[in-house]
Enzyme design. Sequence first.
Site, PDB file in Angstrom:
ATOM      1  N   LEU A   1       0.884  -1.161   0.000  1.00  0.00           N
ATOM      2  CA  LEU A   1       0.000   0.000   0.000  1.00  0.00           C
ATOM      3  C   LEU A   1       0.920   1.209   0.000  1.00  0.00           C
ATOM      4  CD1 LEU A   1      -2.942   0.982   0.194  1.00  0.00           C
ATOM      5  CD2 LEU A   1      -2.751   0.864   2.684  1.00  0.00           C
ATOM      6  N   ASP A   2       0.711   2.130  -0.938  1.00  0.00           N
ATOM      7  CA  ASP A   2       1.608   3.278  -1.091  1.00  0.00           C
ATOM      8  C   ASP A   2       1.830   4.021   0.221  1.00  0.00           C
ATOM      9  OD1 ASP A   2       1.965   2.855  -3.791  1.00  0.00           O
ATOM     10  OD2 ASP A   2       0.473   4.330  -4.419  1.00  0.00           O
ATOM     11  N   ARG A   3       3.012   4.609   0.367  1.00  0.00           N
ATOM     12  CA  ARG A   3       3.340   5.398   1.551  1.00  0.00           C
ATOM     13  C   ARG A   3       2.301   6.505   1.784  1.00  0.00           C
ATOM     14  NH1 ARG A   3       8.258   7.316   4.029  1.00  0.00           N
ATOM     15  NH2 ARG A   3       9.535   6.290   2.452  1.00  0.00           N
ATOM     16  N   ARG A  14      -4.225   5.946  -8.149  1.00  0.00           N
ATOM     17  CA  ARG A  14      -3.595   7.224  -8.519  1.00  0.00           C
ATOM     18  C   ARG A  14      -3.401   7.330 -10.033  1.00  0.00           C
ATOM     19  NH1 ARG A  14       2.130   6.090  -8.504  1.00  0.00           N
ATOM     20  NH2 ARG A  14       2.559   4.124  -7.442  1.00  0.00           N
TER      21      ARG A  14
END
Length: 309
Positions: free
Chosen positions: A51-53, A192
């Site tokens: 999961l992206d930062r 995104r």
Amino acid sequence: MNHSDLPENLPIRTESGFLIIHKPEGMTSSDLVVVARKKLRLKKVGHTGTLDRAASGLMILPIGSCTSFSSVFLEKEKSYEAWVKPGESTDSGDKEGEILESLPKEQTAAWFQENQNLLKELFLEVPTWETQEAPDVSALKVNGRRRSDLFREGVALVPAIRKIRVYQYELGDFSAESIQFKIRVSAGTYIRKIVMDISDRAGFPLRLERLVRTSIGKIHLNQADSYENLLEGKVKIHPPEAILEFPTLEIPGTEVRNVLNGRKTKLEWIPPTEFLLVSPEGEILAWCKKEEHGIHELDYKYLRVFPKN
């Protein structure tokens, strides 16, 4: 509490199961794994997909022998709630990236006033999308190296096209200050990048302001322990049968040793999918799969046997 503060006198724990944690914004998935391992003094901790930062939300962390099931979750559908910032774009599509374009508030509001119907139509088309090109700033590997690292070095990247599916979609607040939507998608879909693609089609800068993952398969964020609870060591270890969706077959106690030694036991019924063999006490002994076209009581194979610690 400092992440490095460890109760050194406690023994290393070897149990198996799953942690369900709400990852906070601003830390990587790997950071969360390290914190879980250290804080709970666990011997083995994995994760079931990054999961992206810049994102927060649901992370499922398998521990002990359950790390063998990490790949099971990679193909699960995932749900998100997203907030989009109009008037700014970055190379990553979220606020972690380098700014490509940033418009003054007045210019953003003027563009939005004139073009909001066009923009709304683009957002409403998202459920019809069937393919997506992976973003250049991503953890996908190219010859063993992350695309993001190669992109930052100026290496020309070959487009990585993938099939996607949008199962549910709901567009919420829609203004020059913020656009919000909820979405449930097939595995591997970049939220995104959806925003980046809409930005390109509209010719107007957009980026993710906030992203929360709310579900993975049947597991929901409301089942998760908070990060604060993890730091205090007050988290629930979920048993495999509560998280995995495989059917389970209980075998007689007299057959347990045979299974643990890799010898197959006769089964009256073999599920058509992958399944688990469990002991009379409910302990997982083996992860199995029916042989293709199998019809006999031994027509299955072991994907993994779980010997006792």
